[in-house]
Design an enzyme around this catalytic site. Structure first.
Site, mmCIF file in Angstrom:
data_model
loop_
_atom_site.group_PDB
_atom_site.id
_atom_site.type_symbol
_atom_site.label_atom_id
_atom_site.label_comp_id
_atom_site.label_asym_id
_atom_site.label_seq_id
_atom_site.Cartn_x
_atom_site.Cartn_y
_atom_site.Cartn_z
ATOM 1 N N HIS A 169 44.866 69.194 -43.925
ATOM 2 C CA HIS A 169 44.017 69.805 -42.847
ATOM 3 C C HIS A 169 43.468 70.990 -43.380
ATOM 4 C CE1 HIS A 169 45.112 66.378 -40.496
ATOM 5 N NE2 HIS A 169 43.903 66.539 -39.950
ATOM 6 N N ARG B 185 38.691 68.331 -33.060
ATOM 7 C CA ARG B 185 40.105 68.202 -33.076
ATOM 8 C C ARG B 185 40.599 69.344 -32.240
ATOM 9 N NH1 ARG B 185 38.465 67.368 -38.911
ATOM 10 N NH2 ARG B 185 39.488 65.409 -39.545
ATOM 11 N N ARG C 247 38.564 64.819 -29.307
ATOM 12 C CA ARG C 247 39.754 63.975 -29.513
ATOM 13 C C ARG C 247 40.959 64.769 -29.101
ATOM 14 N NH1 ARG C 247 41.748 63.229 -35.392
ATOM 15 N NH2 ARG C 247 42.658 65.417 -35.295
ATOM 16 N N GLU D 8 41.895 54.290 -36.673
ATOM 17 C CA GLU D 8 42.711 54.858 -37.971
ATOM 18 C C GLU D 8 43.918 54.308 -38.310
ATOM 19 O OE1 GLU D 8 43.032 59.202 -37.370
ATOM 20 O OE2 GLU D 8 43.781 58.804 -35.179
ATOM 21 N N ASN E 100 40.402 59.250 -42.710
ATOM 22 C CA ASN E 100 41.525 59.879 -43.565
ATOM 23 C C ASN E 100 42.757 59.217 -43.403
ATOM 24 O OD1 ASN E 100 39.514 61.653 -43.731
ATOM 25 N ND2 ASN E 100 40.034 62.935 -42.256
ATOM 26 N N ASP E 101 43.078 58.847 -42.336
ATOM 27 C CA ASP E 101 44.341 57.871 -42.075
ATOM 28 C C ASP E 101 44.380 56.608 -42.346
ATOM 29 O OD1 ASP E 101 46.192 59.931 -41.031
ATOM 30 O OD2 ASP E 101 44.759 60.283 -39.468
ATOM 31 N N ARG F 147 48.336 60.833 -47.642
ATOM 32 C CA ARG F 147 46.928 61.752 -47.793
ATOM 33 C C ARG F 147 47.488 63.138 -48.305
ATOM 34 N NH1 ARG F 147 44.788 62.301 -41.672
ATOM 35 N NH2 ARG F 147 43.689 64.354 -42.337
ATOM 36 N N CYS G 18 34.230 59.287 -38.604
ATOM 37 C CA CYS G 18 34.412 60.814 -38.717
ATOM 38 C C CYS G 18 35.500 61.327 -39.700
ATOM 39 C CB CYS G 18 34.909 61.177 -37.337
ATOM 40 S SG CYS G 18 36.589 60.641 -36.695
HETATM 41 C C1 PEP Z 1 40.839 60.779 -39.660
HETATM 42 O O1 PEP Z 1 42.084 60.286 -39.874
HETATM 43 O O2 PEP Z 1 40.094 60.476 -40.464
HETATM 44 C C2 PEP Z 1 40.496 61.912 -38.732
HETATM 45 C C3 PEP Z 1 39.472 62.296 -38.700
HETATM 46 O O3 PEP Z 1 41.648 62.755 -38.349
HETATM 47 P P1 PEP Z 1 42.501 63.661 -38.968
HETATM 48 O O4 PEP Z 1 41.931 63.936 -40.214
HETATM 49 O O5 PEP Z 1 42.551 64.852 -38.136
HETATM 50 O O6 PEP Z 1 43.603 62.718 -38.910
HETATM 51 MG MG MG Z 2 43.329 60.969 -38.301
#
Ligand code: PEP
Ligand code: MG
Length: 586
Positions: free
Chosen positions: A198, A305, A340, A439, A462-463, A473, A510
């Site tokens: 993050h 977020r 979110r 996700e 991302n997840d 990650r 996203c």
């Molecule tokens: C994701 O997981 O792609 C996402 C947008 O949420 P975050 O990166 O905040 O987990």
């Molecule tokens: Mg996520």
């Protein structure tokens, strides 16, 4: 910033995770709260050691009082009362006496004595079910951290910078990041970290250069050292020479010229050459970003977020939250802001969660699970979001959905909050879109079931990538295995898009892969309706979409998904990107 003409230039190589170049002095954030050494002292040293401690207590008092005042000015006296508790702990008579006595009798440096005593108090409260006592634990921890830092002569908790700085740290958690004075931070140079942490995501959102994996950099640099941070090449240069600075100036002029050309078309819609509309929206973390987002050409905010607002003040009340959300909604009008709900857990740990360490936080109490488990916190947020919906277009989506039941429970609570507000005579919007983040692989696989409960999907890749491929990650050791174009990931995306199409609901992506213009052909080919990207990439992604043919992209996606070779997908989509918009990639 004054350069020392005799100092030797020194270069470190890391991994660039957010583009751009910054030139400023560094501020080194040391890791804190390590156990101090039990250093013996002589009887002659007792008084000066205790004096050092008293100074640290005094500096801490001034610091807490300043925070208390700032909070009073911002939010009234109730929230400021927590600092009253901190001041009481700081001046607790029995603690003060006991520390002095132990130092005098045992001839051990005050750092170790104070630390151990405070830890004893914390241990007594740690893990208690009573929420009042749990909060006292956090209060003691906070005060102890501050005093220990001042004893070591380190910086304040949330330093205020007089001049722009580049932050150098071992790693930055989301809570560290929200505490920084962002108006003065020009970039991040970290020993740890990955492109999907993050801290990196925030750097990209704020268009700040960031370089990670600069091993041992905290020991090599000192606050005040002038550096040049190159997020494009992943370099950190201490004492850059006049020649190096000149080279970078030329490069900057070239990049600016390219970006200026792109900016002229940023508000035009993103439609492929063969007429397929692919919306481009922006991801946001902070209210202060909204102006830049409006200006970058984004049609709306596809992902806000909300955890970062929460972490900046975990105790914040409903009124303050409603006000912040309303500000964001008004700033984007007539565009929509998709909020979110809290995705706490994983690496976004709030103080109460920190009490119970989990062996594997990314597979633990995270996202919707934590929200449904902390009903009051969740209700506070949902009510605040509903209140903000009277100011403009609001979407609400739930993170870390693993199946249809969680969506139903979250929606039921949302409906309950809406009924309550209406009963209280509070206005709420009548067109709130409700979405589920896809996700977790189980959500993608059961997307057809979830689709019946929501108005849209948002793919959090991302997840989705980390859970599909079992690749953490944040773990740099397995970073090479984190592959957005892995056929398994692409198939899950495709399943989600197909389920959304069958249910006639919209589907957005996203995750960070949406911001990568090499992947735009592939994502258009997979049929995504919308790409929500980091603000700095909006103009580029829109430009990229306009150069593509959706039919060609569909053929490309089909071909890539049916290939076992892992490098094939990236090579193919990159080749199409290079052929269609070389100006963005060269
Ligand atoms: C994701 O997981 O792609 C996402 C947008 O949420 P975050 O990166 O905040 O987990
Ligand atoms: Mg996520």
């Amino acid at each position: 910033m004054s350069e020392n003409p005799t100092a030797q230039e020194h270069l470190w190589e890391g991994t660039g995770v957010s583009h751009g170049v910054a030139h400023a002095v560094v501020h080194v954030l040391k890791e804190h709260f390590d156990e101090p050494d039990t250093t013996p002292i002589t009887p002659d040293e007792v008084e000066s050691d205790l004096a050092r401690w008293h100074t640290a207590l005094e500096v801490t008092r001034t610091e807490i009082e300043a925070l208390q005042k700032a909070m009073q000015d911002e939010q009234g006296s109730v929230e400021a009362e927590i600092f009253e508790a901190h001041l009481l702990i700081l001046h607790d008579h029995s603690i003060l006496k006991q520390v002095e006595k132990t130092v005098r009798e045992q001839l051990i440096c005050v750092d170790a004595v104070y630390y151990r005593l405070m830890c004893k108090h914390m241990d007594a409260l740690r893990g208690l079910a009573d929420s009042y006592l749990r909060e006292r634990f956090l209060d003691i921890k906070d005060v102890t951290q501050r005093v220990m830092r001042h004893l070591r002569g380190e910086m304040l908790d949330h330093p205020m910078f007089e001049e722009p700085v580049i932050i150098v740290a071992h790693d930055l958690t989301p809570s560290d990041t929200v505490q920084l004075d962002r108006s003065k931070v020009l970039g991040f140079a970290l020993e740890m970290g990955s492109a999907n942490s993050h801290a990196a995501i925030i750097a990209r959102s704020l268009s700040l250069p960031a370089v990670v994996r600069l091993h041992n950099i905290c020991d090599e640099l000192h606050s005040g050292d002038p550096v040049l941070l190159d997020g494009d090449e992943g370099l950190l240069i201490r004492h850059p020479s006049a020649e190096t600075l000149a080279k970078y100036k030329t490069r900057e002029a070239q990049t600016d010229a390219r970006d200026d050309a792109l900016l002229t078309t940023r508000h035009q819609p993103s439609i492929t050459r063969d007429g397929c509309r692919v919306k481009v929206s922006a991801n946001a973390e902070f209210i202060e970003e909204m102006e830049a987002i409006r200006d970058c050409g984004a049609e709306h905010v596809g992902l806000f977020r909300t955890e970062f607002l929460h972490l900046s003040d975990p105790e914040a009340g409903e009124d303050w939250l409603a006000e912040c959300y309303t500000q964001a909604v008004k700033a984007m009008k007539p565009g929509e802001v998709i909020f979110r709900t809290l995705d706490l857990g994983g690496d976004k740990i709030d103080p109460v969660m920190a009490l119970e360490k989990e062996p594997n936080p990314f597979l633990g109490w995270r996202g919707i699970r934590a929200s449904l488990g902390c009903r009051e916190l969740f209700r506070r947020q949902l009510r605040a979001l509903l209140r903000a919906s009277s100011a403009g277009r609001v979407g609400i989506m739930f993170p870390m959905i693993s199946g249809v039941e969680e969506v139903r429970q979250a929606r039921a609570l949302l409906d309950e909050c809406a009924r309550e507000l209406l009963h209280e005579g509070v206005k709420i919007g009548d067109d709130i879109a409700i979405g589920a983040m896809i996700e977790i692989p189980s959500a993608a696989v059961s997307a057809d079931l979830i689709a019946t409960e929501v108005d849209f999907f948002s793919l959090g890749t991302n997840d989705l990538i980390q859970y599909t491929l079992a690749v953490d990650r944040l773990n740099e050791r397995v970073a090479g295995l984190y592959q957005p174009t892995h056929p398994a990931v692409l198939r899950l995306i495709r399943m989600t898009v197909e389920a959304a199409n069958r249910a006639s609901i919209r589907v957005c992506i996203c995750g960070e892969m949406a911001s990568d213009i090499q992947l735009t052909p592939l994502l258009v080919g997979l049929g995504l309706h919308e790409l929500s990207v980091t603000a700095g990439q909006v103009a580029k992604v829109k430009h990229a979409v306009r150069q593509l043919s959706a039919a060609e992209c569909r053929a490309l996606a089909e071909e890539i998904m049916n290939q076992g070779c892992l490098t094939y997908g990236l090579e193919k989509t990159r080749a199409m990107a290079l052929a269609k918009y070389p100006e963005l990639l060269e």
